[in-house]
Design an enzyme around this catalytic site. Structure first.
Site, PDB file in Angstrom:
ATOM      1  CG  HIS A 220      57.414  21.200  32.907  1.00  0.00           C
ATOM      2  ND1 HIS A 220      56.742  20.885  34.067  1.00  0.00           N
ATOM      3  CD2 HIS A 220      58.542  21.854  33.291  1.00  0.00           C
ATOM      4  CE1 HIS A 220      57.440  21.320  35.107  1.00  0.00           C
ATOM      5  NE2 HIS A 220      58.527  21.927  34.659  1.00  0.00           N
TER       6      HIS A 220
ATOM      7  CB  ILE B 213      39.181  51.373  52.604  1.00  0.00           C
ATOM      8  CG1 ILE B 213      38.720  51.909  53.967  1.00  0.00           C
ATOM      9  CG2 ILE B 213      37.980  51.150  51.687  1.00  0.00           C
ATOM     10  CD1 ILE B 213      37.645  51.102  54.659  1.00  0.00           C
TER      11      ILE B 213
ATOM     12  CG  HIS C  53      61.699  23.658  27.195  1.00  0.00           C
ATOM     13  ND1 HIS C  53      62.663  24.620  26.931  1.00  0.00           N
ATOM     14  CD2 HIS C  53      62.367  22.612  27.763  1.00  0.00           C
ATOM     15  CE1 HIS C  53      63.852  24.175  27.337  1.00  0.00           C
ATOM     16  NE2 HIS C  53      63.699  22.962  27.832  1.00  0.00           N
TER      17      HIS C  53
ATOM     18  CG  HIS D  88      36.808  51.338  45.810  1.00  0.00           C
ATOM     19  ND1 HIS D  88      38.168  51.219  45.758  1.00  0.00           N
ATOM     20  CD2 HIS D  88      36.339  50.724  44.691  1.00  0.00           C
ATOM     21  CE1 HIS D  88      38.514  50.556  44.668  1.00  0.00           C
ATOM     22  NE2 HIS D  88      37.419  50.235  44.007  1.00  0.00           N
TER      23      HIS D  88
ATOM     24  CD  GLU E  60      57.863  32.009  36.164  1.00  0.00           C
ATOM     25  OE1 GLU E  60      57.173  32.408  37.127  1.00  0.00           O
ATOM     26  OE2 GLU E  60      58.650  31.039  36.257  1.00  0.00           O
TER      27      GLU E  60
ATOM     28  CG  HIS F 203      37.161  53.727  40.969  1.00  0.00           C
ATOM     29  ND1 HIS F 203      36.995  53.594  39.611  1.00  0.00           N
ATOM     30  CD2 HIS F 203      36.936  52.500  41.502  1.00  0.00           C
ATOM     31  CE1 HIS F 203      36.676  52.336  39.327  1.00  0.00           C
ATOM     32  NE2 HIS F 203      36.637  51.654  40.454  1.00  0.00           N
TER      33      HIS F 203
HETATM   34  C1  LIG Z   1      44.212  42.387  39.357  1.00  0.00           C
HETATM   35  C2  LIG Z   1      42.990  43.132  39.759  1.00  0.00           C
HETATM   36  N1  LIG Z   1      42.087  42.516  40.531  1.00  0.00           N
HETATM   37  C3  LIG Z   1      40.950  43.141  40.872  1.00  0.00           C
HETATM   38  C4  LIG Z   1      40.685  44.399  40.440  1.00  0.00           C
HETATM   39  C5  LIG Z   1      39.381  45.099  40.799  1.00  0.00           C
HETATM   40  N2  LIG Z   1      39.641  46.132  41.799  1.00  0.00           N
HETATM   41  C6  LIG Z   1      39.815  47.410  41.447  1.00  0.00           C
HETATM   42  S1  LIG Z   1      40.166  48.404  42.753  1.00  0.00           S
HETATM   43  C7  LIG Z   1      40.081  47.112  43.832  1.00  0.00           C
HETATM   44  C8  LIG Z   1      40.319  47.317  45.296  1.00  0.00           C
HETATM   45  C9  LIG Z   1      41.616  47.958  45.511  1.00  0.00           C
HETATM   46  O1  LIG Z   1      41.774  48.362  46.820  1.00  0.00           O
HETATM   47  P1  LIG Z   1      42.807  49.506  47.124  1.00  0.00           P
HETATM   48  O2  LIG Z   1      43.993  49.300  46.296  1.00  0.00           O
HETATM   49  O3  LIG Z   1      42.996  49.553  48.571  1.00  0.00           O
HETATM   50  O4  LIG Z   1      42.101  50.783  46.579  1.00  0.00           O
HETATM   51  P2  LIG Z   1      41.214  51.824  47.394  1.00  0.00           P
HETATM   52  O5  LIG Z   1      39.893  51.169  47.647  1.00  0.00           O
HETATM   53  O6  LIG Z   1      41.924  52.150  48.643  1.00  0.00           O
HETATM   54  O7  LIG Z   1      41.081  52.960  46.444  1.00  0.00           O
HETATM   55  C10 LIG Z   1      39.778  45.932  43.162  1.00  0.00           C
HETATM   56  C11 LIG Z   1      39.616  44.627  43.816  1.00  0.00           C
HETATM   57  C12 LIG Z   1      41.653  45.011  39.622  1.00  0.00           C
HETATM   58  N3  LIG Z   1      41.485  46.226  39.126  1.00  0.00           N
HETATM   59  N4  LIG Z   1      42.803  44.356  39.316  1.00  0.00           N
HETATM   60 MG   LIG Z   2      42.869  50.935  49.990  1.00  0.00          MG
END
Ligand SMILES: Cc1ncc(C[n+]2csc(CCOP(=O)(O)OP(=O)(O)O)c2C)c(N)n1
Ligand SMILES: [Mg+2]
Length: 666
Positions: A470, A189, A458, A261, A408, A30
């Site tokens: 539950h 983005i 529980h 990205h 939680e 990335h």
């Molecule tokens: C809980 C979770 N859901 C989905 C993902 C997959 N994922 C990795 S980065 C991303 C997008 C994140 O967007 P942003 O935080 O804006 O990062 P940017 O594109 O700006 O670097 C996703 C959906 C993940 N790593 N963790």
């Molecule tokens: Mg972003």
């Protein structure tokens, strides 16, 4: 110290170059986030972050969390440039390859300076909240002379959009964690494109409404970034710094788009970026001058560290207390429980194991000041509060009991942060059924090798009237699936104390204590055939609680509230001349770790083995074999008094004995 304008751009571009080149070499990764946040990160690491690359474990260092873990090349670049022993340039060249500490996402166990494992979005920020809680707590205990550091978090749109963000910032706002600063990579983005595809939220308004201070900056203008960080540092509330950035900044045609990205930019785009950034060096070739500028930024932290060491050394008594507070507590757990166990052995008590846990905690929290408890709004049900733990609040952070609220997931992630921070041994409670709400944080407790203890009460249909929503059915077995997590289901007051001791003796393995709501008879004590107060029988995970009198034909294996039932079944079988052992199995993970001879002695091949657990049977075949009997619950429960439910679902002597005799006669 402010980095001069002419040195700033090359230092920030070094991050951009390393990031795009490493991702290109790995053909995955990335580049967008590190390139977009390079300027913010250069101000933060170069001018604000208090750290000493030569002493990454220094207790009073600032904590830095890259919550947007997909941008891992940002932290690898920063660690390398600022002079940590690792990653080396060779490690960075091997980004995302087997054996390189530069894993796809940052892993706390692979590199010093990576405070926590990130990648599951939202959890890094929530762990940052836990680190900031630990810092305020220890500051309250030891004073600002020894503990006074910030927690800095870089988070993306994704981290702020996740549900856990609501929980985490709520906790931080209410506790007034003024040393916590979140730098939001406000680039509009995410993977699917522009953020307005999926959100119209006014994020600063939400943070302000939650008790946070919010300030914005142009994330590509060092002066604007500095002004925002100064304001954040000066405010006594937790701060959100909205850094307006361009994702993939520097990539000529792709910057500002989702294309940067999560994919290599490609050779042409990288060439264009080199031109645009004025970066003429070959991939992974770092000019000495830039490196030395970066290394010079570490002097600030080295000086702060040395001054801190002098303060620590100035008072031997205080130093001793501080150092022992930061050390492992495992050795304290056994002795703390000796008196309780000896008393119970002589005078048995029938109590719920949640109550037994409270009894153990009363002794443990008295002996171990590092223990910080809490509950997600079920204090009176989880029995997690003791006489030694007063509430942790904004005004009294030295308190040792956290009212986490109905959060939680936020609680579990905060506990991970506290445990990783050090100096705090966190435990927290909720109903076992809601372990699923925080499951991914439990998984991260295990992956990150923390010693967090989950008090999950529980634990079965035995909770009764609250009904199937539950009543855990699949939770105990599904928690056993998580590697490096010990799931304990103790059967009585003594096993509960033993399991608590074990939980504290495994600082690199988190524990779940699955505890009953209902009272359970004491199975262990001086009348017990193998009684010895000195040995913790739960340490083997499973042990023979009762030995067959008649010739052994059956071994019953049970956990928790079904152990006394198994003992009654064994009595009934013996009355028919059928010898039956009872094995109590509070922790299958520890049993699996025993040698083959021990396991075969307990669960011999030539007898009928029968498991009894009020939950999913899937998995018990491992212990009873394909020709054994698995007695459990492979459906949802129902709303009724516990006794009626155990009867309806066949957890009675009368229902179980005929199944065993017919199997024996088959
Ligand atoms: C809980 C979770 N859901 C989905 C993902 C997959 N994922 C990795 S980065 C991303 C997008 C994140 O967007 P942003 O935080 O804006 O990062 P940017 O594109 O700006 O670097 C996703 C959906 C993940 N790593 N963790
Ligand atoms: Mg972003």
């Amino acid at each position: 110290m402010t980095i001069s304008a002419d040195r700033f751009a090359p230092m920030a571009n070094a991050i951009r170059a390393l990031s795009m080149d490493a991702v290109q070499a790995a053909n995955s990764g990335h580049p967008g986030m590190p390139m977009g946040m390079a300027d913010v990160a250069t101000v933060l690491w170069g001018e604000y972050l208090k750290h000493d690359p030569k002493a990454p474990d220094w207790a009073d260092r600032d904590r830095f969390v890259l919550s947007a873990g997909h941008g891992s090349m940002l932290i690898y670049s920063l660690l390398h440039l600022s002079g940590y022993a690792a990653p080396t340039m060779a490690d960075i060249r091997n980004f995302r390859q087997l054996g390189s500490p530069c894993a796809g996402h940052p892993e706390n166990f692979l590199l010093d300076g990576v405070e926590c494992t990130t990648g599951p979005l939202g959890q890094g920020l929530a762990m940052g909240v836990g680190m900031a809680m630990a810092e305020r707590h220890l500051n309250g205990v030891f004073g600002g002379d020894l503990v006074d550091h910030r927690t800095w978090v870089i988070a993306g749109d994704g981290c702020l959009m996740e549900g856990i963000n609501h929980e985490a910032i709520g906790l931080a706002g209410n506790l007034g964690l003024g040393k916590l600063v979140v730098l939001w990579d406000d680039n509009n983005i995410t993977i699917d494109g522009a953020t307005d595809l999926s959100t119209c939220e006014d994020i600063p308004a939400r943070y302000r409404a939650t008790g946070w201070h919010v300030v914005g900056c142009d994330g590509h203008d060092p002066a604007s970034i500095r002004a925002a960080l100064d304001e954040a540092v000066g405010d006594d509330r937790p701060s959100l710094v909205a850094c307006k950035t361009v994702i993939g900044k520097g990539a000529p045609t792709k910057q500002g788009t989702a294309a940067t990205h999560g994919a290599p930019l490609g050779p042409e785009e990288i060439e264009g970026a080199r031109e645009r950034l004025g970066w003429s060096h070959e991939p992974f070739d770092m000019p000495e001058e830039i490196l030395s500028d970066w290394r010079a930024t570490a002097d600030r932290g080295a000086q702060a560290h040395s001054a801190w060491r002098d303060r620590l050394a100035s008072d031997d008594d205080r130093r001793g207390k501080f150092e022992s507070h930061m050390a492992n507590v495992g050795d304290l757990a056994g002795p703390a429980l000796e008196g309780l166990i000896a008393g119970l052995a002589a005078e048995p008590k029938k109590v719920a194991t949640r109550k037994a846990s409270e009894m153990a905690l009363e002794h443990l929290t008295g002996a171990i000041p590092q223990m910080v408890g809490g509950s997600a709004d079920l204090t009176g049900s989880n029995n997690t509060k003791t006489g030694h733990t007063s509430p942790m609040t904004a005004d009294d952070p030295a308190g040792r009991y956290v009212y986490y609220g109905i959060r939680e997931f936020g609680m579990a992630a905060a506990m991970n942060g506290m445990s990783l921070h050090g100096g705090v041994v966190p435990y927290g409670g909720t109903f076992l059924i809601f372990s699923d709400y925080c499951r991914n944080a439990i998984r991260l407790s295990a992956l990150q090798q923390t010693g967090v203890v989950y008090v999950m009460t529980h634990d079965s249909i035995g909770l009764g009237e609250d009904g199937p929503t539950h009543q855990p059915v699949e939770q105990v077995m599904s928690l056993r699936l998580i590697p490096n997590l010990n799931t304990y289901r103790p059967c009585d007051v003594i096993e509960t104390a033993e399991c608590w001791a074990l939980a504290l003796q495994t600082p690199e393995t988190p524990s779940v204590l699955a505890l009953s709501r209902q009272g359970l008879p004491q199975m262990r004590g001086e009348g017990d055939e193998n009684w010895s107060a000195a040995s913790n029988r739960c340490a083997q995970g499973g042990y023979r609680l009762r030995t067959a009198s008649a010739a052994r034909q059956v071994v019953l294996v049970a956990t928790g509230s079904e152990v006394h039932l198994a003992a009654e079944v064994a009595e009934a079988l013996e009355a028919q001349g059928i010898g039956a052992d009872v094995v109590s199995m509070p922790c299958t993970e520890l049993f699996d770790a025993q040698d083959a001879a021990y396991r075969a002695d307990l669960l011999p091949a030539d007898v009928l083995k029968v498991s009894v657990e009020a939950g999913c049977t899937l998995g018990w075949e491992r212990y009873v074999g394909m020709d054994g009997l698995t007695i459990g619950l492979d459906r949802f429960g129902a709303s009724a008094p516990a006794g009626d439910l155990f009867a309806k679902f066949g957890f009675t002597v009368d229902a179980i004995v005929p199944q065993i005799t017919s199997k024996l006669n088959a």
